[in-house]
Design a protein around this motif. Structure first.
Motif, mmCIF file in Angstrom:
data_model
loop_
_atom_site.group_PDB
_atom_site.id
_atom_site.type_symbol
_atom_site.label_atom_id
_atom_site.label_comp_id
_atom_site.label_asym_id
_atom_site.label_seq_id
_atom_site.Cartn_x
_atom_site.Cartn_y
_atom_site.Cartn_z
ATOM 1 N N LEU A 1 22.568 60.293 -17.176
ATOM 2 C CA LEU A 1 23.857 59.948 -17.761
ATOM 3 C C LEU A 1 24.986 60.608 -16.988
ATOM 4 C CD1 LEU A 1 22.906 60.634 -21.499
ATOM 5 C CD2 LEU A 1 22.763 58.442 -20.294
ATOM 6 N N SER A 2 26.157 59.999 -17.071
ATOM 7 C CA SER A 2 27.342 60.634 -16.497
ATOM 8 C C SER A 2 27.731 61.825 -17.378
ATOM 9 C CB SER A 2 28.499 59.633 -16.430
ATOM 10 O OG SER A 2 28.908 59.276 -17.737
ATOM 11 N N ARG A 3 28.563 62.712 -16.835
ATOM 12 C CA ARG A 3 28.964 63.896 -17.583
ATOM 13 C C ARG A 3 29.678 63.516 -18.869
ATOM 14 N NH1 ARG A 3 32.302 67.741 -14.008
ATOM 15 N NH2 ARG A 3 33.736 65.969 -14.126
ATOM 16 N N GLY A 4 30.580 62.518 -18.780
ATOM 17 C CA GLY A 4 31.321 62.098 -19.962
ATOM 18 C C GLY A 4 30.415 61.512 -21.034
ATOM 19 N N THR A 5 29.473 60.678 -20.628
ATOM 20 C CA THR A 5 28.533 60.082 -21.580
ATOM 21 C C THR A 5 27.652 61.146 -22.200
ATOM 22 O OG1 THR A 5 28.500 58.040 -20.265
ATOM 23 C CG2 THR A 5 26.729 58.343 -21.857
ATOM 24 N N ASN A 6 27.253 62.113 -21.399
ATOM 25 C CA ASN A 6 26.402 63.189 -21.908
ATOM 26 C C ASN A 6 27.126 64.008 -22.981
ATOM 27 O OD1 ASN A 6 23.915 64.851 -21.697
ATOM 28 N ND2 ASN A 6 25.370 66.424 -21.030
ATOM 29 N N VAL A 7 28.447 64.264 -22.773
ATOM 30 C CA VAL A 7 29.234 65.000 -23.774
ATOM 31 C C VAL A 7 29.274 64.220 -25.088
ATOM 32 C CG1 VAL A 7 31.558 65.797 -24.362
ATOM 33 C CG2 VAL A 7 30.628 66.230 -22.081
ATOM 34 N N LYS A 8 29.469 62.903 -24.986
ATOM 35 C CA LYS A 8 29.497 62.067 -26.185
ATOM 36 C C LYS A 8 28.153 62.081 -26.902
ATOM 37 C CE LYS A 8 33.015 58.889 -24.385
ATOM 38 N NZ LYS A 8 33.280 57.500 -23.969
ATOM 39 N N VAL A 9 27.081 62.037 -26.150
ATOM 40 C CA VAL A 9 25.745 62.061 -26.752
ATOM 41 C C VAL A 9 25.512 63.386 -27.466
ATOM 42 C CG1 VAL A 9 23.264 62.069 -26.255
ATOM 43 C CG2 VAL A 9 24.751 60.389 -25.147
#
Length: 694
Positions: free
Chosen positions: A680-688
């Protein structure tokens, strides 16, 4: 596609150093058959042993799995003749060594038996390609017709069933064998066609059965076994991380997430790396160039025209959107390349025939060097010995003619029962013209090592499809006609190539013919069963998001639609781009043929460039990695690279191919991998993380 020429083995099976090397190589250059003159050539019946066909059956299953996997992924099938010869040698050597130790060995292993195995295995696995499981046959299914969105009514689709597929293959797969049997002497003896892949395979088999060659073969088999085990275990290891879509090493964003979205990534496939090692450099580079041209430049630019050139919000599979550009531009490039090569081979065939018929000089019939030289005398001895035995066991012409007419009659009656859209007169016309086309394909293959079976099939798609008409199921009729034509011309060129291998190993034409018939019969059962295993075990097979997208199936179906509907259904400006790409493919081929050789070898192949237009570049990157490995190896130690490169590549391909069987069984049993490894991208990982912690 073209047969991939395998590196010719050294006649003595290994390189030597110093004066001993020079003396031995000089002797070897003088005569191959002189080495074997004290060995009795077994009768044609003795060459057809039970153990040979048992081994052929086992290897036929393995190679059918490999070809099927390649069919349903990239559509690129390399020449597997060397792998078949090498593995056949290994299995029989293990068999005979065991019997020899127990005192039960009665019949020694000969190069003729090795040739029978290779012929039978290639015939068996060849059905996995000519049977159309990744092209015309699968294109008939509802899975593919739904993606095409045009002409997907019941009149133009057919539900896949193991029963009718096996019946269809038995009806159409044998007739090509009878079409060129009467011409075998003309092809092999009179015209002395080279058949590069068949010649290279014969050199390899001959080298295996000399004392020095046997030593090298044992080392090659050891390397093959080592990398086969590695490949199998690596595939097994990867399986644990694939519990979901886009999971595992196969979805590793090696070049970054943006590149991954545009299908630029390395998927750690041992199969593609191995295929890259035995595929010529120019093909692998052409694949990469095609991927960059399409997914790196063309598709992003066309996607920016969404809402102008095509409607917004269309499904990803709609041919009225971006998918239409991907598919039809690829078709245009394939047709341009196919038309050029068709005309080129047909021209060479016609020119060669005219020269052969007009020029009666002996040097034209039997091209030799200066007859005063030792090399010419040796070549003359080899030719005389081989010609004598090749003409000894004749296959009666009445048998070939009677077999062709009988099978044609049966096929003309049965095929319309399988496909009611295909009329008996369609089939009859195909069988009237097929022998001429089969001869052209076999002759052209002997000159260029390039089989145009798929191009003859496409010719049948357009002619029979247009003849039948859209309202009468012309799409399905065209695809069925493609299958009939492809099987005829493909098996004809394969058999003639095997005749060349048999000619150079002193294998009887009768044993070659019988082994080809038995191999074809095994393939008519094995290949559909292997396909059915894939079809039932893996979800979404034939769709773009699947691990097995079968890209050629959609391309073939759209060719059939084009044949009956014309260009009216194409999105805006698609036809203009197709014209440009079609012309570009012809021009690129012209540059390859007419430019100075030192520059022409760097010009890419349009046919190879077209394949990534639909799939992306992941497999092209894998294959280029295989080329890079081989290139570095050759720079470090060319002798070992030449000797062991094909064995290492075969091991990588076979190990991954073997894993397909247990993975299919696990899928059938409902056993799923325990882990999903995603990136995952960093931004997507934060959301997850926020979602999981909430």
């Amino acid at each position: 596609m073209a047969s991939i020429r395998d590196d010719e083995a050294y006649p003595d099976g290994a390189r030597k150093n110093g004066p001993e090397k020079d003396d031995h190589e000089k002797k070897e250059v003088l005569s191959v058959e002189m080495i074997f003159k004290d060995k009795e050539v077994p009768t044609w019946r003795s060459q057809l042993t039970v153990r040979a066909f048992v081994v052929s059956f086992v290897l036929g299953i393995l190679f059918s799995v490999i070809v099927m996997k390649l069919n349903l992924t990239t559509g690129i099938i390399p020449s597997l003749n060397v792998s078949a010869g090498l593995l056949g040698f290994f299995f029989i050597k293990v068999w005979t060594a065991f019997l020899d130790k127990s005192g039960l060995l009665k019949v020694p292993f000969t190069r003729q038996e090795n040739t029978v195995i290779q012929t039978c295995v290639v015939a068996t696995s060849g059905i996995a390609f000519s049977g159309g499981f990744g092209s015309y046959l699968f294109a008939m299914s509802e899975t593919i017709s739904k993606q095409a969105t045009e002409a997907n009514d019941s009149q133009n689709t057919k539900t896949l069933s193991l029963g009718w597929i096996i019946g269809f293959l038995f009806v159409v797969s044998f007739i090509g064998l009878f079409s060129v049997v009467p011409l075998r002497k003309i092809m092999i003896i009179d015209y002395k066609l080279i058949y590069p892949s068949g010649t290279a395979t014969a050199h390899l088999i001959n080298s295996f059965h000399t004392p020095q060659g046997a030593k090298l073969a044992k080392k090659q088999v050891k390397e093959l076994g080592k990398f086969l085990s590695f490949s199998f275990l690596w595939s097994f290891f990867q399986w644990f991380f694939t519990a979901g879509s886009d999971c595992g090493f196969g979805s590793f964003p090696f070049l970054g997430l943006k590149a991954y979205e545009n299908r630029f990534y390395f998927d750690f496939s041992a199969t593609y790396v191995g295929v890259g090692m035995i595929t010529p450099y120019i093909i692998n580079i052409s694949l990469l160039v095609g991927a960059i041209l399409s997914w790196g430049i063309m598709w992003p630019l066309i996607e920016n025209r969404e809402g102008d050139w095509y409607k917004s919000g269309l499904p990803s599979s709609s041919l009225h959107g971006i998918q239409g550009y991907r598919v039809f531009i690829a078709i245009a490039m394939i047709l341009g390349d196919g038309l050029y090569n068709f005309a080129k081979v047909l021209g060479k065939t016609t020119t060669g025939l005219v020269k052969q018929l007009k020029n009666k000089e002996p040097s034209t019939i039997l091209p030799l060097a200066d007859k005063a030289s030792p090399e010419a005398e040796a070549a003359s001895f080899d030719d005389q010995r081989r010609t004598q035995l090749f003409l000894k066991d004749q296959i009666p012409s009445w048998l070939a003619l009677g077999g062709y007419v009988s099978i044609a009659a049966i096929s003309t009656a049965i095929l319309p029962q399988i496909f009611h859209q295909l009329k008996w007169y369609h089939v009859l016309v195909i069988y009237i013209f097929a022998p001429v086309l089969a001869f052209c394909n076999a002759y052209g293959c002997g000159l260029t090592d390039w089989s145009l079976a798929s191009n003859y099939g496409k010719l049948a798609i357009f002619t029979i499809g247009a003849w039948a008409g859209k309202d009468q199921g012309g799409v399905l009729a065209g695809l069925a006609a493609c299958g009939v034509m492809m099987n005829i011309v493909s098996t004809a060129s394969d058999l003639t190539q095997d005749f060349k291998t048999g000619y150079m190993t002193l294998a009887s034409p009768r044993s070659m013919f019988v082994s080809q018939v038995i191999g074809t019969a095994m393939g008519c059962v094995i290949s559909p069963c292997v396909f059915w295993l894939f079809y039932k075990a893996f979800d979404g097979i034939g769709t773009i998001t699947s691990d097995y997208p079968a890209p050629n199936a959609l391309i073939y179906r759209n060719m059939a639609i084009l044949g009956v509907e014309g260009f009216s259904s194409l999105p805006k400006n698609c036809l203009t781009i197709c014209y440009i790409v079609f012309s570009g493919a012809i021009m690129i081929n012209g540059v390859r043929d007419f430019a100075p050789k030192r520059w022409a070898k760097y010009v890419p192949l349009p046919m190879a460039m077209a394949i990534p237009f639909y799939l992306g570049s992941y497999f092209a990157i894998d294959m280029c990695v295989g080329s890079l490995i081989l290139f570095v190896w050759e720079k470090m130690d060319k002798v070992k690279a030449d000797a062991f490169g094909p064995a290492v590549a075969s091991g990588l391909i076979c190990g991954d191919g073997i894993w397909t069987l247990p993975s299919s069984i696990l899928a059938f049993a409902g056993v799923k991998p325990p882990i999903c490894m995603k990136f995952l991208s960093r931004g997507t990982n934060v959301k997850v993380d926020k979602f999981l912690n909430s």
